[in-house]
Write a protein that holds these residues in place. Structure first.
Motif, PDB file in Angstrom:
ATOM      1  N   ASP B  16      27.359  16.701  -5.094  1.00  0.00           N
ATOM      2  CA  ASP B  16      27.102  18.145  -5.018  1.00  0.00           C
ATOM      3  C   ASP B  16      27.856  18.930  -6.096  1.00  0.00           C
ATOM      4  O   ASP B  16      27.506  20.074  -6.389  1.00  0.00           O
ATOM      5  CB  ASP B  16      27.496  18.684  -3.630  1.00  0.00           C
ATOM      6  N   GLN B  17      28.904  18.333  -6.661  1.00  0.00           N
ATOM      7  CA  GLN B  17      29.664  19.014  -7.728  1.00  0.00           C
ATOM      8  C   GLN B  17      29.018  18.817  -9.098  1.00  0.00           C
ATOM      9  O   GLN B  17      29.445  19.435 -10.076  1.00  0.00           O
ATOM     10  CB  GLN B  17      31.107  18.486  -7.807  1.00  0.00           C
ATOM     11  N   ILE B  18      28.053  17.910  -9.187  1.00  0.00           N
ATOM     12  CA  ILE B  18      27.447  17.595 -10.486  1.00  0.00           C
ATOM     13  C   ILE B  18      26.320  18.587 -10.759  1.00  0.00           C
ATOM     14  O   ILE B  18      25.372  18.667  -9.981  1.00  0.00           O
ATOM     15  CB  ILE B  18      26.881  16.154 -10.502  1.00  0.00           C
ATOM     16  N   PRO B  19      26.428  19.351 -11.854  1.00  0.00           N
ATOM     17  CA  PRO B  19      25.333  20.280 -12.171  1.00  0.00           C
ATOM     18  C   PRO B  19      24.094  19.506 -12.638  1.00  0.00           C
ATOM     19  O   PRO B  19      24.153  18.290 -12.837  1.00  0.00           O
ATOM     20  CB  PRO B  19      25.914  21.140 -13.295  1.00  0.00           C
ATOM     21  N   ASP B  20      22.982  20.224 -12.826  1.00  0.00           N
ATOM     22  CA  ASP B  20      21.770  19.590 -13.347  1.00  0.00           C
ATOM     23  C   ASP B  20      21.987  19.296 -14.821  1.00  0.00           C
ATOM     24  O   ASP B  20      22.094  20.211 -15.634  1.00  0.00           O
ATOM     25  CB  ASP B  20      20.564  20.510 -13.159  1.00  0.00           C
ATOM     26  N   VAL B  21      22.077  18.020 -15.145  1.00  0.00           N
ATOM     27  CA  VAL B  21      22.423  17.607 -16.509  1.00  0.00           C
ATOM     28  C   VAL B  21      21.553  16.427 -16.913  1.00  0.00           C
ATOM     29  O   VAL B  21      20.771  15.901 -16.119  1.00  0.00           O
ATOM     30  CB  VAL B  21      23.909  17.198 -16.612  1.00  0.00           C
ATOM     31  N   ARG B  22      21.757  15.991 -18.144  1.00  0.00           N
ATOM     32  CA  ARG B  22      20.960  14.916 -18.708  1.00  0.00           C
ATOM     33  C   ARG B  22      21.646  13.568 -18.574  1.00  0.00           C
ATOM     34  O   ARG B  22      21.000  12.548 -18.393  1.00  0.00           O
ATOM     35  CB  ARG B  22      20.738  15.236 -20.199  1.00  0.00           C
ATOM     36  N   HIS B  23      22.986  13.537 -18.691  1.00  0.00           N
ATOM     37  CA  HIS B  23      23.684  12.250 -18.769  1.00  0.00           C
ATOM     38  C   HIS B  23      25.019  12.305 -18.023  1.00  0.00           C
ATOM     39  O   HIS B  23      25.898  13.094 -18.372  1.00  0.00           O
ATOM     40  CB  HIS B  23      23.915  11.894 -20.247  1.00  0.00           C
ATOM     41  N   ILE B  24      25.144  11.457 -17.017  1.00  0.00           N
ATOM     42  CA  ILE B  24      26.383  11.343 -16.237  1.00  0.00           C
ATOM     43  C   ILE B  24      26.987   9.977 -16.556  1.00  0.00           C
ATOM     44  O   ILE B  24      26.280   8.971 -16.511  1.00  0.00           O
ATOM     45  CB  ILE B  24      26.096  11.408 -14.725  1.00  0.00           C
ATOM     46  N   ALA B  25      28.273   9.933 -16.878  1.00  0.00           N
ATOM     47  CA  ALA B  25      28.923   8.648 -17.137  1.00  0.00           C
ATOM     48  C   ALA B  25      30.069   8.436 -16.154  1.00  0.00           C
ATOM     49  O   ALA B  25      30.719   9.395 -15.728  1.00  0.00           O
ATOM     50  CB  ALA B  25      29.428   8.574 -18.576  1.00  0.00           C
ATOM     51  N   VAL B  26      30.274   7.174 -15.803  1.00  0.00           N
ATOM     52  CA  VAL B  26      31.298   6.813 -14.823  1.00  0.00           C
ATOM     53  C   VAL B  26      32.164   5.714 -15.417  1.00  0.00           C
ATOM     54  O   VAL B  26      31.640   4.700 -15.898  1.00  0.00           O
ATOM     55  CB  VAL B  26      30.655   6.310 -13.515  1.00  0.00           C
ATOM     56  N   GLY B  27      33.476   5.916 -15.405  1.00  0.00           N
ATOM     57  CA  GLY B  27      34.411   4.951 -15.974  1.00  0.00           C
ATOM     58  C   GLY B  27      34.632   3.751 -15.068  1.00  0.00           C
ATOM     59  O   GLY B  27      33.965   3.585 -14.044  1.00  0.00           O
ATOM     60  N   ALA B  28      35.596   2.919 -15.464  1.00  0.00           N
ATOM     61  CA  ALA B  28      35.861   1.670 -14.745  1.00  0.00           C
ATOM     62  C   ALA B  28      36.465   1.947 -13.368  1.00  0.00           C
ATOM     63  O   ALA B  28      37.064   2.993 -13.135  1.00  0.00           O
ATOM     64  CB  ALA B  28      36.802   0.809 -15.571  1.00  0.00           C
ATOM     65  N   ALA B  29      36.272   0.996 -12.471  1.00  0.00           N
ATOM     66  CA  ALA B  29      36.911   1.013 -11.155  1.00  0.00           C
ATOM     67  C   ALA B  29      36.702   2.325 -10.412  1.00  0.00           C
ATOM     68  O   ALA B  29      37.642   2.930  -9.909  1.00  0.00           O
ATOM     69  CB  ALA B  29      38.407   0.700 -11.297  1.00  0.00           C
ATOM     70  N   SER B  30      35.458   2.780 -10.345  1.00  0.00           N
ATOM     71  CA  SER B  30      35.154   4.046  -9.684  1.00  0.00           C
ATOM     72  C   SER B  30      33.899   3.933  -8.825  1.00  0.00           C
ATOM     73  O   SER B  30      32.875   4.546  -9.143  1.00  0.00           O
ATOM     74  CB  SER B  30      34.945   5.149 -10.728  1.00  0.00           C
ATOM     75  N   PRO B  31      33.960   3.181  -7.742  1.00  0.00           N
ATOM     76  CA  PRO B  31      32.734   2.980  -6.956  1.00  0.00           C
ATOM     77  C   PRO B  31      32.181   4.261  -6.319  1.00  0.00           C
ATOM     78  O   PRO B  31      30.959   4.434  -6.291  1.00  0.00           O
ATOM     79  CB  PRO B  31      33.138   1.958  -5.884  1.00  0.00           C
ATOM     80  N   ILE B  32      33.042   5.144  -5.851  1.00  0.00           N
ATOM     81  CA  ILE B  32      32.538   6.354  -5.193  1.00  0.00           C
ATOM     82  C   ILE B  32      31.904   7.302  -6.208  1.00  0.00           C
ATOM     83  O   ILE B  32      30.779   7.781  -5.987  1.00  0.00           O
ATOM     84  CB  ILE B  32      33.641   7.022  -4.321  1.00  0.00           C
ATOM     85  N   PRO B  33      32.553   7.565  -7.369  1.00  0.00           N
ATOM     86  CA  PRO B  33      31.842   8.334  -8.405  1.00  0.00           C
ATOM     87  C   PRO B  33      30.548   7.672  -8.862  1.00  0.00           C
ATOM     88  O   PRO B  33      29.561   8.364  -9.158  1.00  0.00           O
ATOM     89  CB  PRO B  33      32.871   8.410  -9.536  1.00  0.00           C
ATOM     90  N   ALA B  34      30.516   6.342  -8.929  1.00  0.00           N
ATOM     91  CA  ALA B  34      29.274   5.659  -9.320  1.00  0.00           C
ATOM     92  C   ALA B  34      28.180   5.949  -8.303  1.00  0.00           C
ATOM     93  O   ALA B  34      27.026   6.256  -8.660  1.00  0.00           O
ATOM     94  CB  ALA B  34      29.513   4.157  -9.441  1.00  0.00           C
TER      95      ALA B  34
END
Lengths: 276, 244
Positions: B16-34
């Motif tokens: 819900d915090q992610i605005p409408d965007v084109r590209h979201i990237a997630v770094g290492a060791a981040s299962p919940i953000p993924a």
């Protein structure tokens, strides 16, 4: 035939990593040379200055634990989902090694500067990080191409004495197949000497097949190759095998104490004892 | 909604915090953000690219480790997640250690790419599950990445919000201050104040973080769990067990 290439034994390869050298190694997703690392530990390498591109896991931790490292430039050393890197953490807190803290893009930029043989590359960002207070080699300048105030960070070239990594294949001409792990090419381009271990030899030339050529590092960047089957294990190797999760989990637990690490070293590496 | 797991609430809240965007990237060791990035992608009307560095399938970089940073430098990555062993009231994060560097009493892994990504990515979302006075401090011991920059320093973006196991706290870089926007179910605004080591704006009335609805839970437990299983098998099996 002066164009003939032949691999050499692993111990002869690591003999070219001499004490005190600046040694570049890749991250664990990019061909960690674990067999060569174990050979380095067995031969009792000393005072290595390690630069991780840009971070490291088990490889840096066992080299540090075995007393092979005096200094490390890194963006991070950790065992990832298995927790903190125990030997790294112990050595830093006991001041047995010097850590030159960096950040991933700065390490990449330092290697890219060496690829071009220029003294530095500028980067945006990072300004205001406490890293700068401890990196007198990083300089802030005003953008000479702009009219107004526009501070930029200059990252000096990183020029390793030797690069060491593991890859899936070498062909009959000594070209190395690195697939899409292009940082391995950058590491080789930037380093004075490049030593590579491979899973196996490829019967032919990668340059006879455009699909293979796209993932090849030309032999003229490479000084020596040794065959080391499962040479990245227990870390994984891209496109070849996964990490040995049980091994890494057990290591994270066992190496929490000096005695546990010494037992690991004796059992897994055949090194008599951990250097103090 | 008592059967909503904490990880599901956090993934939905992050999404819900992610605005409408084109590209979201997630770094290492981040299962919940993924999971959050994949959820945002699944619910988006327009095409959203998701890069998950931990994955082979969802990591399409072909130009080496530098490509993430170069793409981000050019503004090709709109959203990135950062954590911090310590996070302070000005959104500075510490990934290096406790104590007076280099005389540390505790050492953490290191900065990774945070000092860079915090500047070049427009929307940085800070995520730290543990919400305590140990993690959310008045002043970090080491600034790995600053939460804001003085005028004249080029900066495309930075931290926009902090999501923890207790609350959602948007960050206003111009005021260098967090605000409590919602508290997760089962907790109160007072709990958040007690567990936070820095001052923040607290409205008179603080809403409860909405729990994910059934369609969101269906996405998380179905297609997103299947995707996560490729690169976070332990997490996927723990949070989204396959029915026997």
């Amino acid at each position: 035939m002066s164009s003939t290439f032949s691999p050499i034994p692993l111990d002869d390869l690591v003999a070219q990593v001499r004490d005190g050298m600046l040694l570049a190694v890749p991250a664990d997703y990019s061909g960690a040379p674990m067999a060569a690392t174990r050979a380095l530990i067995r031969r009792g390498a000393k005072n290595l200055r390690l630069v991780t591109v840009p971070q490291s896991t088990l490889q840096a931790d066992i080299l540090i634990g075995a007393g092979c490292v005096s200094e490390i430039e890194t963006a991070a050393v950790t065992l990832g989902e298995f927790g903190t890197a125990p030997c790294f953490t112990r050595a830093v807190l006991a001041k047995k090694i010097k850590v030159v803290d960096a950040t991933c893009p700065a390490i990449h930029a330092g290697f890219q500067a060496s690829e071009k043989d220029v003294p530095f590359l500028p980067l945006r960002g990072i300004l205001g990080s406490d890293l700068l207070k401890h990196r007198s080699d990083w300089k802030t300048v005003d953008n000479p191409m702009a009219s107004g105030n526009d501070p930029l960070l200059l990252i000096p070239a990183i020029r390793p004495d030797v690069a060491l990594f593991h890859a899936p294949m070498a062909d009959r001409e000594g070209n190395i197949w690195i697939g899409r792990r292009r940082e391995l090419a950058t590491i080789a381009h930037a380093s004075k000497t490049t030593l590579v271990t491979v899973e196996r030899l490829y019967d032919g030339s990668f340059f006879d097949d455009e699909k293979m050529a796209a993932g090849a590092l030309p032999a003229f960047y490479v000084n020596a190759v040794a065959v080391a089957e499962r040479g990245a294990a227990p870390v994984g190797l891209f496109g070849e095998y996964e990490a040995d999760i049980d091994h890494l989990r057990a290591y994270a637990k066992e190496a929490r104490t000096e005695a546990g690490f010494a037992a690991y070293l004796a059992r897994e590496i055949g090194a008599a004892k951990a250097a103090a | 909604m008592s059967d909503c797991r904490p990880e599901e609430l956090l993934a939905a809240t992050l999404a819900d915090q992610i605005p409408d965007v084109r590209h979201i990237a997630v770094g290492a060791a981040s299962p919940i953000p993924a999971a959050a990035a994949l959820l945002k992608q699944a619910r988006a009307r327009d095409r959203v690219h998701v890069t998950i560095l931990h994955s082979r399938r969802y990591n399409s970089f072909t130009d080496g480790g530098r490509e993430l940073f170069d793409a981000a430098a050019q503004g090709r990555i709109d959203v990135f997640f950062l954590g911090g062993v310590q996070i302070d009231g000005e959104a500075n994060i510490n990934l290096v250690g406790l104590g007076d560097y280099p005389n540390l009493t505790q050492r953490f892994p290191g900065c990774f790419g945070a000092p860079y990504m915090a500047f070049v990515v427009p929307n940085v979302i800070l995520f730290r599950e543990e919400h305590s006075t140990r993690t959310l401090v008045k002043k970090v011991d080491f600034v790995s990445a600053p939460g804001w920059s003085p005028e004249g320093v080029w900066r495309r973006g930075g931290p926009k919000a902090l999501v923890t196991g207790l609350a959602v706290m948007p960050f206003d870089a111009s005021r260098r201050r967090f605000r409590l926007a919602s508290v997760h179910p089962g907790h109160t605004a007072e709990d958040v104040r007690e567990a936070t080591g820095f001052d923040f704006d607290m409205p008179a009335s603080v809403p409860t973080t909405p729990v994910p609805d059934l369609s969101t839970l269906g996405l998380l437990r179905g297609p997103i769990a299947d995707k996560l299983r490729e690169f976070y098998p332990d997490f996927a099996d723990r949070v989204f067990p396959v029915p026997a």
